[in-house]
Design a protein around this motif. Structure first.
Motif, mmCIF file in Angstrom:
data_model
loop_
_atom_site.group_PDB
_atom_site.id
_atom_site.type_symbol
_atom_site.label_atom_id
_atom_site.label_comp_id
_atom_site.label_asym_id
_atom_site.label_seq_id
_atom_site.Cartn_x
_atom_site.Cartn_y
_atom_site.Cartn_z
ATOM 1 N N ALA A 15 0.832 -1.209 0.000
ATOM 2 C CA ALA A 15 0.000 0.000 0.000
ATOM 3 C C ALA A 15 0.864 1.255 0.000
ATOM 4 C CB ALA A 15 -0.930 -0.005 1.213
ATOM 5 N N GLY A 16 1.945 1.222 0.773
ATOM 6 C CA GLY A 16 2.852 2.372 0.821
ATOM 7 C C GLY A 16 3.497 2.647 -0.520
ATOM 8 N N LEU A 67 3.616 6.110 -5.348
ATOM 9 C CA LEU A 67 3.670 6.268 -6.810
ATOM 10 C C LEU A 67 2.624 7.240 -7.337
ATOM 11 C CD1 LEU A 67 4.292 2.570 -7.934
ATOM 12 C CD2 LEU A 67 5.910 4.476 -8.059
ATOM 13 N N TYR A 68 1.448 7.246 -6.699
ATOM 14 C CA TYR A 68 0.320 7.979 -7.284
ATOM 15 C C TYR A 68 -0.196 9.142 -6.442
ATOM 16 C CZ TYR A 68 0.269 3.827 -10.244
ATOM 17 O OH TYR A 68 0.625 2.833 -11.094
ATOM 18 N N ALA A 69 0.265 9.287 -5.210
ATOM 19 C CA ALA A 69 -0.259 10.352 -4.348
ATOM 20 C C ALA A 69 0.231 11.719 -4.804
ATOM 21 C CB ALA A 69 0.161 10.111 -2.905
ATOM 22 N N ASN A 70 -0.623 12.735 -4.613
ATOM 23 C CA ASN A 70 -0.201 14.104 -4.936
ATOM 24 C C ASN A 70 0.569 14.699 -3.759
ATOM 25 O OD1 ASN A 70 -2.124 14.839 -3.006
ATOM 26 N ND2 ASN A 70 -3.705 15.200 -4.547
ATOM 27 N N GLU A 71 1.049 15.902 -3.926
ATOM 28 C CA GLU A 71 1.912 16.510 -2.907
ATOM 29 C C GLU A 71 1.173 16.744 -1.598
ATOM 30 O OE1 GLU A 71 4.610 20.540 -2.249
ATOM 31 O OE2 GLU A 71 4.079 19.898 -4.273
ATOM 32 N N VAL A 73 0.582 15.079 4.298
ATOM 33 C CA VAL A 73 -0.160 14.517 5.437
ATOM 34 C C VAL A 73 0.491 13.213 5.895
ATOM 35 C CG1 VAL A 73 -2.361 13.552 6.188
ATOM 36 C CG2 VAL A 73 -2.321 15.588 4.729
ATOM 37 N N ILE A 74 0.822 12.342 4.945
ATOM 38 C CA ILE A 74 1.418 11.045 5.282
ATOM 39 C C ILE A 74 2.764 11.222 5.961
ATOM 40 C CG2 ILE A 74 2.389 8.928 4.304
ATOM 41 C CD1 ILE A 74 0.218 9.099 2.135
ATOM 42 N N LEU A 75 3.613 12.102 5.421
ATOM 43 C CA LEU A 75 4.935 12.323 6.002
ATOM 44 C C LEU A 75 4.840 12.947 7.392
ATOM 45 C CD1 LEU A 75 6.882 13.583 2.863
ATOM 46 C CD2 LEU A 75 7.228 11.431 4.076
ATOM 47 N N THR A 76 3.854 13.820 7.588
ATOM 48 C CA THR A 76 3.670 14.422 8.901
ATOM 49 C C THR A 76 3.263 13.374 9.930
ATOM 50 O OG1 THR A 76 3.000 16.514 7.872
ATOM 51 C CG2 THR A 76 2.423 16.189 10.194
ATOM 52 N N LEU A 77 2.328 12.487 9.543
ATOM 53 C CA LEU A 77 1.915 11.400 10.437
ATOM 54 C C LEU A 77 3.079 10.464 10.710
ATOM 55 C CD1 LEU A 77 -1.612 10.549 8.967
ATOM 56 C CD2 LEU A 77 -1.113 11.681 11.142
ATOM 57 N N LYS A 78 3.862 10.160 9.676
ATOM 58 C CA LYS A 78 5.038 9.286 9.844
ATOM 59 C C LYS A 78 6.033 9.908 10.818
ATOM 60 C CE LYS A 78 8.989 7.518 7.209
ATOM 61 N NZ LYS A 78 10.001 8.392 7.843
ATOM 62 N N ASN A 79 6.269 11.199 10.693
ATOM 63 C CA ASN A 79 7.194 11.883 11.585
ATOM 64 C C ASN A 79 6.683 11.873 13.024
ATOM 65 O OD1 ASN A 79 9.578 13.806 11.937
ATOM 66 N ND2 ASN A 79 7.899 15.063 12.690
ATOM 67 N N LEU A 80 5.365 12.077 13.193
ATOM 68 C CA LEU A 80 4.768 12.084 14.528
ATOM 69 C C LEU A 80 4.856 10.706 15.181
ATOM 70 C CD1 LEU A 80 3.167 13.500 16.749
ATOM 71 C CD2 LEU A 80 1.075 12.966 15.490
ATOM 72 N N LEU A 81 4.494 9.654 14.424
ATOM 73 C CA LEU A 81 4.572 8.293 14.960
ATOM 74 C C LEU A 81 6.014 7.906 15.269
ATOM 75 C CD1 LEU A 81 1.971 6.491 12.665
ATOM 76 C CD2 LEU A 81 1.711 7.076 15.073
ATOM 77 N N GLY A 82 6.942 8.337 14.410
ATOM 78 C CA GLY A 82 8.353 8.051 14.671
ATOM 79 C C GLY A 82 8.834 8.675 15.963
ATOM 80 N N SER A 83 8.386 9.904 16.221
ATOM 81 C CA SER A 83 8.758 10.579 17.472
ATOM 82 C C SER A 83 8.204 9.850 18.685
ATOM 83 C CB SER A 83 8.247 12.027 17.450
ATOM 84 O OG SER A 83 8.860 12.768 16.424
ATOM 85 N N LEU A 84 6.967 9.350 18.570
ATOM 86 C CA LEU A 84 6.364 8.596 19.669
ATOM 87 C C LEU A 84 7.124 7.308 19.941
ATOM 88 C CD1 LEU A 84 2.560 9.043 18.870
ATOM 89 C CD2 LEU A 84 3.812 10.008 20.809
ATOM 90 N N LEU A 122 3.730 19.205 6.943
ATOM 91 C CA LEU A 122 2.744 20.215 7.332
ATOM 92 C C LEU A 122 3.182 20.911 8.614
ATOM 93 C CD1 LEU A 122 -0.601 18.316 6.614
ATOM 94 C CD2 LEU A 122 0.407 20.160 5.276
ATOM 95 N N PHE A 123 3.678 20.124 9.566
ATOM 96 C CA PHE A 123 4.272 20.656 10.782
ATOM 97 C C PHE A 123 5.229 19.606 11.327
ATOM 98 C CE2 PHE A 123 0.453 18.413 12.052
ATOM 99 C CZ PHE A 123 0.865 17.650 13.122
#
Length: 318
Positions: A18-19, A24-28, A33-44, A117-118
């Protein structure tokens, strides 16, 4: 079929697929949003790692009683021997393979990731090394107050896949513990002691790939492989640095940048290329680290049984 799709390895594989499709097809906007969530989960995850280490290693050292210092000494020795063994294997492979390779550097076709995003930083309550030292001291204070390896390996596929996805031994720790506990040949008390400890001091896969790629970068940029004596010194020192390196993405190479610069003589261009190449394949080195942790825990179990160190029940309280 339902049981297979509901298993952890299947879910992890579906997540990887899925990732890839989303990438491959997601827009910017979606990628932000995905990278922000990934960064947040990584910090946790990074925040929780020291707590996991304290929660498992400290009680395990305490339960091992008078044998704790011996088992800790054996564990560190196993981690160092495994790391330099991997380093020397990579070195010999490098001398045998790299001169015959035609290596072309190309990054054409790769997408540039959008900005977050943040960026929310969640710092851990202490560093990984601080947690390890605290656990050892806590355990010591509490004290004063031949098996088939396939039986381990067959349970490790979820941990292997998780390591490939996270590129972090520490982030894979919870899955690795779950996998190790399923093995009939690993002592449960040594699983709780060894797996969290090795996740942070045993980085044989990262050492193996780093040694091979520093030789590759040397051949690409400087036209020659390092001298044999230089590489032997680098491997021996890298084994020590790997024990102190954090089990996070790129932890081994970041901890050993001083060695790469001072021992091998890499300049800024060489270190930048080394960091880039290492990051591209770090998933597989991490998967080797995590799988190797199970092997070393099996060795710890064998040592304990040969030396008549009694298994401590999980319900035991000092």
């Amino acid at each position: 079929m339902k049981n297979i799709l509901g298993s952890l390895p299947a879910r992890l594989l579906l997540g990887v697929i899925a990732g890839i499709l989303v990438g491959l097809y997601a827009n910017e906007a979606l990628m932000q949003v995905i990278l922000t969530l990934k960064n947040l989960l990584g910090s946790l995850i990074i925040f929780c790692v020291p707590l996991i280490i304290i929660g498992f290693i400290a009680p395990s050292i305490t339960r091992l009683g008078q044998h704790a210092s011996t088992m800790l000494r054996v564990a560190i020795t196993l981690a160092y021997v495994s790391s330099i063994g991997a380093a020397f294997f990579a070195m010999l492979s490098g001398y045998g393979i790299i001169p015959h390779l035609n290596i072309v550097s190309s990054v054409d076709g790769l997408k540039e990731l959008p900005k977050l995003l943040f960026d929310l930083k969640i710092d851990p309550i202490m560093s990984v090394m601080s947690a390890l030292v605290f656990s050892v001291l806590f355990g010591v204070a509490g004290i004063y107050a031949g098996a088939n390896p396939m039986e381990v390996l067959k349970h490790y596929w979820p941990a292997y896949i998780t390591a490939v996805g996270t590129m972090s031994s520490a982030a894979t720790l919870a899955v690795a513990l779950e996998c190790a506990r399923k093995s009939k040949v690993l002592r449960k008390d040594l699983v709780n002691f060894g797996i969290p400890l090795f996740a942070n001091i045993h980085l044989c896969g990262s050492v193996l790939t780093e040694v091979f790629f520093v030789m590759t970068v040397s051949q690409i940029l400087y036209g020659a492989l390092p001298e044999l004596g230089t590489m032997i010194l680098f491997c021996l020192l890298l084994g020590i640095f790997a024990i102190g390196a954090p089990g996070v993405p790129g932890g081994t190479v970041m901890a050993s940048l001083g060695l790469i610069i001072s021992v091998l003589g890499f300049d800024a261009t060489g270190t930048a290329l080394m960091l880039t190449i290492f990051a591209l394949q770090d998933s597989f080195g991490t998967a080797c680290n995590v799988t190797g942790d199970g092997a070393l825990t099996l060795a710890l179990t064998g040592y304990a049984e040969k030396n008549d160190i009694e298994e401590v029940n999980e319900a035991s309280i000092l």
